[in-house]
Scaffold this motif. Structure first.
Motif, PDB file in Angstrom:
ATOM      1  N   UNK A 197       6.844   9.433  -9.559  1.00 13.42           N
ATOM      2  CA  UNK A 197       7.066   8.093  -8.998  1.00 13.42           C
ATOM      3  C   UNK A 197       6.912   7.025 -10.086  1.00 13.42           C
ATOM      4  N   UNK A 198       7.601   5.900  -9.869  1.00 17.36           N
ATOM      5  CA  UNK A 198       7.489   4.736 -10.743  1.00 17.36           C
ATOM      6  C   UNK A 198       7.232   3.515  -9.867  1.00 17.36           C
ATOM      7  N   UNK A 199       6.133   2.801 -10.159  1.00 14.70           N
ATOM      8  CA  UNK A 199       5.802   1.585  -9.420  1.00 14.70           C
ATOM      9  C   UNK A 199       5.663   0.483 -10.461  1.00 14.70           C
ATOM     10  N   UNK A 200       6.529  -0.531 -10.411  1.00 14.99           N
ATOM     11  CA  UNK A 200       6.610  -1.483 -11.511  1.00 14.99           C
ATOM     12  C   UNK A 200       6.672  -2.931 -11.011  1.00 14.99           C
ATOM     13  N   UNK A 201       6.526  -3.859 -11.955  1.00 12.56           N
ATOM     14  CA  UNK A 201       6.806  -5.288 -11.769  1.00 12.56           C
ATOM     15  C   UNK A 201       6.049  -5.915 -10.608  1.00 12.56           C
ATOM     16  N   UNK A 202       4.782  -5.561 -10.459  1.00 16.85           N
ATOM     17  CA  UNK A 202       3.957  -6.191  -9.435  1.00 16.85           C
ATOM     18  C   UNK A 202       4.197  -5.701  -8.019  1.00 16.85           C
ATOM     19  N   UNK A 203       4.884  -4.571  -7.847  1.00  9.71           N
ATOM     20  CA  UNK A 203       5.096  -4.018  -6.502  1.00  9.71           C
ATOM     21  C   UNK A 203       3.752  -3.632  -5.891  1.00  9.71           C
ATOM     22  N   UNK A 204       3.641  -3.743  -4.563  1.00 10.40           N
ATOM     23  CA  UNK A 204       2.402  -3.460  -3.861  1.00 10.40           C
ATOM     24  C   UNK A 204       2.634  -2.391  -2.800  1.00 10.40           C
ATOM     25  N   UNK A 205       1.778  -1.363  -2.797  1.00  6.70           N
ATOM     26  CA  UNK A 205       1.884  -0.244  -1.851  1.00  6.70           C
ATOM     27  C   UNK A 205       0.721  -0.313  -0.879  1.00  6.70           C
ATOM     28  N   UNK A 206       1.033  -0.414   0.425  1.00  6.43           N
ATOM     29  CA  UNK A 206       0.015  -0.565   1.455  1.00  6.43           C
ATOM     30  C   UNK A 206      -0.792   0.694   1.687  1.00  6.43           C
ATOM     31  N   UNK A 207      -2.006   0.507   2.198  1.00  8.20           N
ATOM     32  CA  UNK A 207      -2.959   1.604   2.321  1.00  8.20           C
ATOM     33  C   UNK A 207      -2.430   2.736   3.203  1.00  8.20           C
ATOM     34  N   UNK A 225       9.438  -6.059  -2.624  1.00  9.39           N
ATOM     35  CA  UNK A 225       8.209  -6.283  -3.370  1.00  9.39           C
ATOM     36  C   UNK A 225       6.993  -5.574  -2.828  1.00  9.39           C
ATOM     37  N   UNK A 226       7.072  -5.003  -1.621  1.00  9.19           N
ATOM     38  CA  UNK A 226       5.926  -4.278  -1.096  1.00  9.19           C
ATOM     39  C   UNK A 226       6.351  -3.231  -0.079  1.00  9.19           C
ATOM     40  N   UNK A 278      -0.505  -8.169 -10.475  1.00  9.65           N
ATOM     41  CA  UNK A 278      -0.129  -6.869 -11.032  1.00  9.65           C
ATOM     42  C   UNK A 278       0.271  -5.886  -9.946  1.00  9.65           C
ATOM     43  N   UNK A 279       0.620  -4.680 -10.359  1.00  8.55           N
ATOM     44  CA  UNK A 279       0.900  -3.605  -9.411  1.00  8.55           C
ATOM     45  C   UNK A 279      -0.370  -3.308  -8.609  1.00  8.55           C
ATOM     46  N   UNK A 280      -0.209  -3.174  -7.290  1.00  9.28           N
ATOM     47  CA  UNK A 280      -1.333  -2.892  -6.392  1.00  9.28           C
ATOM     48  C   UNK A 280      -1.050  -1.596  -5.646  1.00  9.28           C
ATOM     49  N   UNK A 281      -1.970  -0.651  -5.709  1.00 12.67           N
ATOM     50  CA  UNK A 281      -1.904   0.576  -4.917  1.00 12.67           C
ATOM     51  C   UNK A 281      -3.158   0.594  -4.055  1.00 12.67           C
ATOM     52  N   UNK A 282      -3.012   0.384  -2.758  1.00 12.87           N
ATOM     53  CA  UNK A 282      -4.185   0.242  -1.895  1.00 12.87           C
ATOM     54  C   UNK A 282      -4.801   1.596  -1.545  1.00 12.87           C
ATOM     55  N   UNK A 283      -5.942   1.537  -0.836  1.00 13.82           N
ATOM     56  CA  UNK A 283      -6.725   2.736  -0.519  1.00 13.82           C
ATOM     57  C   UNK A 283      -5.889   3.808   0.185  1.00 13.82           C
TER      58      UNK A 283
END
Length: 281
Positions: free
Chosen positions: A191-201, A228-229, A178-183
């Protein structure tokens, strides 16, 4: 408990795959489904896990996503009520009596937690906002007005979602993370974060930025293009780059497509992303 619950969900999944219906489900089957939702709400099980270093090392917990799907496939739609208004769904909304003891807050008139959603300690949900089944919102995170946190999305600790932000859900296929939003991430309004995108801490994302695997991220720190990230410790914002169809007769003057540009996070904290401890005490 988790191992036994995983085994029970796997068994139920095989029976469902063989034709088990909501009408056929027993009281024990529904008890397993309720136990699974309780474990999600307590944060004892999660829809994804981190398997190594870096934001690209997350993978789905497939059995957890199957458990979510079973809660739709093996329950009947019923009439329910929220705020005096009737609605029809297979699941009730989440009980919130546990929030006060953990310092979490959800303001009135429109904060909706669906059954199976996890809300961490000292979190804040402003109205109207919505957290869907199997989403996990980490300790100290702010979900602002008009925000949506989709099914199975994983938000880390001390995340700040700007108003009108969409965190997309990824429920199927079950093997997709799933979508990941780290610490420590801050997402600007819209903002829009979709389709399993991952945002680093500790990354900061500018307002109205779309993050999805189909849009390239031009990482100026490592001088590479990634999909993708967004790596950790970046400032990201939308820019437009020349499109491959820019020389088409229908596009006089050129055509452009969206891209994301990522730079180092500034050493001085931005006013818009600074956390105030008073909000979380």
């Amino acid at each position: 408990m988790t191992t036994t619950l995983e085994s029970d969900i796997d068994d139920l999944w095989h029976r469902y795959d063989d034709g088990l219906t909501a009408a056929d489900a027993t009281a024990d089957d529904r008890g397993t489904l309720d136990e699974f939702l309780d474990a999600l709400e307590a944060g004892e099980v999660r829809a994804a896990r981190k398997t190594g270093d870096g934001v690209d090392s997350w993978e789905a917990n497939e059995w957890v996503k199957r458990g979510v799907l079973l809660n739709f496939g093996l329950r009947e739609t019923e009439r329910r009520e929220y705020g005096g208004v009737g609605y029809y769904d297979v699941l009730p909304l989440r009980e919130t009596e546990d929030l006060a003891a953990r310092g979490a807050r959800n303001t009135p008139d429109g904060t909706v937690l669906r059954r199976g959603a996890h809300l961490g300690d000292d979190t804040i949900m402003m109205s109207p906002s919505f957290v869907n089944i199997a989403a996990s919102v980490g300790d100290g995170t702010l979900v602002d007005s008009c925000d949506t946190v989709g099914s199975c999305a994983q938000l880390g600790e001390n995340v700040k979602l700007g108003a009108n932000t969409l965190i997309g859900g990824v429920l199927e296929p079950v093997e997709d993370a799933p979508v990941i939003i780290e610490d420590g991430v801050s997402l600007g309004a819209g903002c829009r974060v979709t389709s399993g995108f991952r945002v680093g801490e500790n990354s900061i994302v500018g307002e109205n930025t779309l993050l999805t695997p189909r849009i390239p991220v031009y990482d100026l720190v490592e001088e590479e293009v990634v999909y993708g990230h967004l790596p950790e410790n970046r400032r990201a914002f939308t820019r437009f780059v020349e499109s491959s169809v820019s020389d088409h007769d229908l596009f006089e003057g050129g055509a452009y497509k969206p891209a994301v540009v990522a730079t180092d996070v500034e050493t001085e904290t931005l006013e818009a992303t600074r956390r105030e401890d008073a909000l979380r005490e």
